[in-house]
Design an enzyme around this catalytic site. Sequence first.
Site, PDB file in Angstrom:
ATOM      1  N   HIS A 150      45.502  46.646  37.226  1.00  0.00           N
ATOM      2  CA  HIS A 150      46.644  47.432  36.731  1.00  0.00           C
ATOM      3  C   HIS A 150      46.241  48.886  36.548  1.00  0.00           C
ATOM      4  CE1 HIS A 150      49.091  43.936  36.195  1.00  0.00           C
ATOM      5  NE2 HIS A 150      48.389  43.437  35.195  1.00  0.00           N
TER       6      HIS A 150
ATOM      7  N   HIS B 239      41.174  41.714  36.189  1.00  0.00           N
ATOM      8  CA  HIS B 239      42.644  41.714  36.348  1.00  0.00           C
ATOM      9  C   HIS B 239      43.226  42.992  35.756  1.00  0.00           C
ATOM     10  CE1 HIS B 239      46.775  39.813  36.189  1.00  0.00           C
ATOM     11  NE2 HIS B 239      46.895  40.735  35.251  1.00  0.00           N
ATOM     12  N   GLU B 240      42.861  43.327  34.523  1.00  0.00           N
ATOM     13  CA  GLU B 240      43.450  44.514  33.864  1.00  0.00           C
ATOM     14  C   GLU B 240      43.102  45.790  34.628  1.00  0.00           C
ATOM     15  OE1 GLU B 240      45.323  41.997  31.522  1.00  0.00           O
ATOM     16  OE2 GLU B 240      45.718  44.108  31.859  1.00  0.00           O
TER      17      GLU B 240
ATOM     18  N   HIS C 268      51.774  42.715  39.166  1.00  0.00           N
ATOM     19  CA  HIS C 268      51.405  41.297  39.315  1.00  0.00           C
ATOM     20  C   HIS C 268      51.733  40.758  40.708  1.00  0.00           C
ATOM     21  CE1 HIS C 268      51.235  40.668  34.723  1.00  0.00           C
ATOM     22  NE2 HIS C 268      50.013  40.831  35.223  1.00  0.00           N
TER      23      HIS C 268
END
Lengths: 81, 372
Positions: free
Chosen positions: B124, B120-121, B130
Amino acid sequence: VHSGPISRQADNDDALIQSYLKKFYNLTEQTGPHSKGRTNHMSEKIAEMQKFFGLTVTGTVDQETLQVMKKPRCGVPEVAQ
Amino acid sequence: YTTFGEGLKWPKNQLTYRIVNYTPDLSQAEVDSVLGKALQVWARVTPLKFTRISSGDADIMISFGAGSHGDYYPFDGPGGTLAHAFAPSAGIGGDAHFDEDELFTSSSTKGYLLFLVAAHEFGHSLGLSHSSDPGALMYPTYSYRDPNTFVLPRDDVNGIQSLYGPNTDVNPDKPAPPPPVTPDACDPSLVLDAVSTLRGEKIFFKNSFFWRISGSGQAEQHLIKSFWTDAPDNIDAAYENTAQDKLYLIKDQKVWALFGYDLVQGYPKSLSSLGLPTKVKKISAALYDKNTRKTLFFTDNYYYSYDESRKVMDKGYPKLVEQGFPGVTGKITAAFQYNGLTYLYSGNRVFEYSPTSKKVTRVLSNSYLLPC
């Protein structure tokens, strides 16, 4: 006859809600202790968060909304400064 | 999906990463492996390539820290924020920070899977913000998923390919598994896996997800594992035994019993533990009738009746569905009882059946009970 105690957010929930909206939805401090503007701004931010998470948009923190706010998550905001 | 806008993406496809320090929760070798796999999640669907360096400045600097850890965004202790990362740019851009106050794991459901948090990170770090799709990896809240079967969801693939395009050198002989798509309650062709009540609410299952209908009638979509980590995806049937206050989920020949958020001790059990004959290998729907205290198990066009009071299968079964529910046709794919009426799903049609008048009162579409 009143309809029973009005359900209040526990104090630490209030703090959690404020902190959550500041961190992730760019809630900013409004002037004046309880100015109408402050309440509207808060309600807008709660509605924004509810909309993002597909919750019922009410602008007030209900149980479902509080549950989502308590879930472990990523620290990157949905609404950045 | 969303991106950070203003074209915040890397101007190159060859990126470097450096693991600056380690968490004591896992061995260094595990951290190296898990973080490498998390980057491969994105490399697999784009032209991006990641090279590890062990000194100097990398595009993606990865570190573990607690509380104030050198940027303007201090962590908050156990729970709450697990990690954060910065959009692509020079300096701190692309860097990923993990909250050392969390327990990171490499496999169990206890603690947080470092693989999922890191993947997930890194989304980014590459330019994704998101997603509001509850099935997306880039959804803000953490949900356990099996790391061994994880496939990047379609929403995330669309997002990252909007920035970098697709992976052009895939092996045509070994096509990648199709990205899972989050089911859409507005899809008129939606065929639900199962439907049940749960403590007064209605819940609708499809693939890895379920919808619950909130007090105001809005459908909220959740990953099944975000509520019940041990529960299966792609279930065949579900029913609530209101007398026991338990929700039963059935998949193939296994049964899970859930009490609130918890898996009941001793489950999953076999299908035959519910009293069904061993020849029954798969059921397509189930419902508990609180008036008769019988549980009905459907196998396409047939059904069995189990008497919960006497704890025995009723004799004379299986029966044809049409025999027990005149006017109901087709294979039953989901079933539940609500407000004294029986709802039998056959594909995307729903037969509303009245046990008192013993006839079909309405034939409805999915969207009547599961609002779009």
